[in-house]
Design a protein around this motif. Structure first.
Motif, PDB file in Angstrom:
ATOM      1  N   ASP A  38       0.839  -1.198   0.000  1.00 28.87           N
ATOM      2  CA  ASP A  38       0.000   0.000   0.000  1.00 28.87           C
ATOM      3  C   ASP A  38       0.873   1.246   0.000  1.00 28.87           C
ATOM      4  OD1 ASP A  38       0.247   1.045   2.986  1.00 28.87           O
ATOM      5  OD2 ASP A  38       0.073  -1.147   3.054  1.00 28.87           O
ATOM      6  N   ASP A  39       0.262   2.386  -0.232  1.00 33.18           N
ATOM      7  CA  ASP A  39       0.994   3.644  -0.374  1.00 33.18           C
ATOM      8  C   ASP A  39       1.791   3.995   0.886  1.00 33.18           C
ATOM      9  OD1 ASP A  39      -0.149   3.864  -2.888  1.00 33.18           O
ATOM     10  OD2 ASP A  39      -1.773   5.178  -2.208  1.00 33.18           O
ATOM     11  N   ARG A  40       1.185   3.816   2.048  1.00 38.74           N
ATOM     12  CA  ARG A  40       1.856   4.153   3.299  1.00 38.74           C
ATOM     13  C   ARG A  40       3.115   3.312   3.484  1.00 38.74           C
ATOM     14  NH1 ARG A  40       0.390   6.698   7.925  1.00 38.74           N
ATOM     15  NH2 ARG A  40      -1.704   6.997   7.077  1.00 38.74           N
ATOM     16  N   PHE A  42       4.832   1.679   1.161  1.00 36.64           N
ATOM     17  CA  PHE A  42       5.799   1.996   0.104  1.00 36.64           C
ATOM     18  C   PHE A  42       6.613   3.231   0.472  1.00 36.64           C
ATOM     19  CE2 PHE A  42       7.173   4.290  -3.620  1.00 36.64           C
ATOM     20  CZ  PHE A  42       7.731   3.312  -4.411  1.00 36.64           C
ATOM     21  N   ILE A  43       5.947   4.307   0.836  1.00 35.74           N
ATOM     22  CA  ILE A  43       6.637   5.559   1.131  1.00 35.74           C
ATOM     23  C   ILE A  43       7.504   5.417   2.380  1.00 35.74           C
ATOM     24  CG2 ILE A  43       6.311   7.973   1.804  1.00 35.74           C
ATOM     25  CD1 ILE A  43       3.771   7.940   0.028  1.00 35.74           C
ATOM     26  N   LEU A 125      -1.115  10.405   0.059  1.00 34.70           N
ATOM     27  CA  LEU A 125      -0.057   9.402  -0.107  1.00 34.70           C
ATOM     28  C   LEU A 125       0.036   8.919  -1.549  1.00 34.70           C
ATOM     29  CD1 LEU A 125      -0.716   7.322   3.134  1.00 34.70           C
ATOM     30  CD2 LEU A 125       1.269   8.767   2.693  1.00 34.70           C
ATOM     31  N   ALA A 126      -1.089   8.715  -2.181  1.00 37.27           N
ATOM     32  CA  ALA A 126      -1.106   8.195  -3.554  1.00 37.27           C
ATOM     33  C   ALA A 126      -0.419   9.151  -4.521  1.00 37.27           C
ATOM     34  CB  ALA A 126      -2.542   7.928  -3.994  1.00 37.27           C
ATOM     35  N   ARG A 129       3.389   9.062  -3.944  1.00 41.07           N
ATOM     36  CA  ARG A 129       3.933   7.824  -4.515  1.00 41.07           C
ATOM     37  C   ARG A 129       3.977   7.894  -6.036  1.00 41.07           C
ATOM     38  NH1 ARG A 129       1.817   1.629  -3.273  1.00 41.07           N
ATOM     39  NH2 ARG A 129       3.210   0.586  -4.781  1.00 41.07           N
ATOM     40  N   ALA A 130       2.928   8.407  -6.650  1.00 43.03           N
ATOM     41  CA  ALA A 130       2.846   8.472  -8.112  1.00 43.03           C
ATOM     42  C   ALA A 130       3.947   9.354  -8.697  1.00 43.03           C
ATOM     43  CB  ALA A 130       1.478   8.976  -8.542  1.00 43.03           C
ATOM     44  N   GLU A 133       7.422   6.807  -7.829  1.00 37.35           N
ATOM     45  CA  GLU A 133       7.660   5.392  -8.126  1.00 37.35           C
ATOM     46  C   GLU A 133       8.020   5.099  -9.575  1.00 37.35           C
ATOM     47  OE1 GLU A 133       5.609   1.033  -7.274  1.00 37.35           O
ATOM     48  OE2 GLU A 133       4.366   2.842  -7.211  1.00 37.35           O
TER      49      GLU A 133
END
Length: 197
Positions: A38-40, A42-43, A125-126, A129-130, A133
């Protein structure tokens, strides 16, 4: 001199191979696994990786890809090492380009992710990440390929240096032995210096 040349070339090959392996591992496992998170997560993980990877062992390898290759090239200047120098020169160019990709593209993305703040304080967060990534993964693959190619070229340079050294040794053994000139300027006559009878 051969020992110093070889040591520098081995160091360049080793550091390049290690860094190629690090970026290869990112491309084939780390980023693939994080891509499924998930975004959290990943970051959070990427922010922590980008902090802990700045350590002496990584930096020695990373800086060594260019530094040791430059040293190897400098030690192979001259007609007797021209073939090996060509291999090293190609590898140096590849390592410099890969170094520039990391410094000019991946590192700014790392800084951008760090500047987004603590993962618990990021609103979207999304979006964060976008912005990170896809570009980071793409440039990581590019630098991994470049360092891998440099590693292969340096391996070829080691082989060329070994063959060149072997040929030089064989030529030295095959060279005719010329006797040293006598320090006595006059021909020695038979019985010279012996007791007269």
């Amino acid at each position: 001199m051969f020992a110093f040349r070889t040591a520098a070339l081995v160091a360049a090959t080793l550091t390049t191979g290690l860094i190629a392996g690090v970026f290869y591992a990112y491309a084939t496992s780390v980023m693939t696994a994080l891509g499924q998170s998930d975004d959290r997560t990943f970051i959070d993980i990427m922010q922590k990786i980008n902090v802990v990877i700045i350590n002496p062992w990584f930096m020695l390898g990373f800086m060594g890809t260019v530094g040791f290759t430059v040293l190897a090239a400098a030690l192979h200047l001259g007609k007797d090492s021209r073939t090996t120098l060509i291999w090293i020169g190609v590898a140096l160019l590849l390592n410099i380009i890969a170094f520039a990709v990391t410094s000019g593209l991946n590192v700014p993305l790392n800084n951008q992710l760090a500047n987004a703040g603590d993962v618990g304080q990021i609103g979207d967060l999304a979006a964060v990440r976008a912005q990170f990534e896809t570009s980071w993964v793409r440039w990581n693959v590019v630098r991994a390929v470049l360092h891998t190619l440099a590693f292969l070229v340096l391996t070829g340079g080691l082989f060329a240096a070994g063959m060149q050294h072997a040929r030089a040794g064989a030529a030295a053994q095959a060279a005719p032995v010329v006797p040293a000139a006598s320090a006595w300027p006059f021909p020695v006559q038979p019985g010279f210096g012996s007791a007269q009878r």
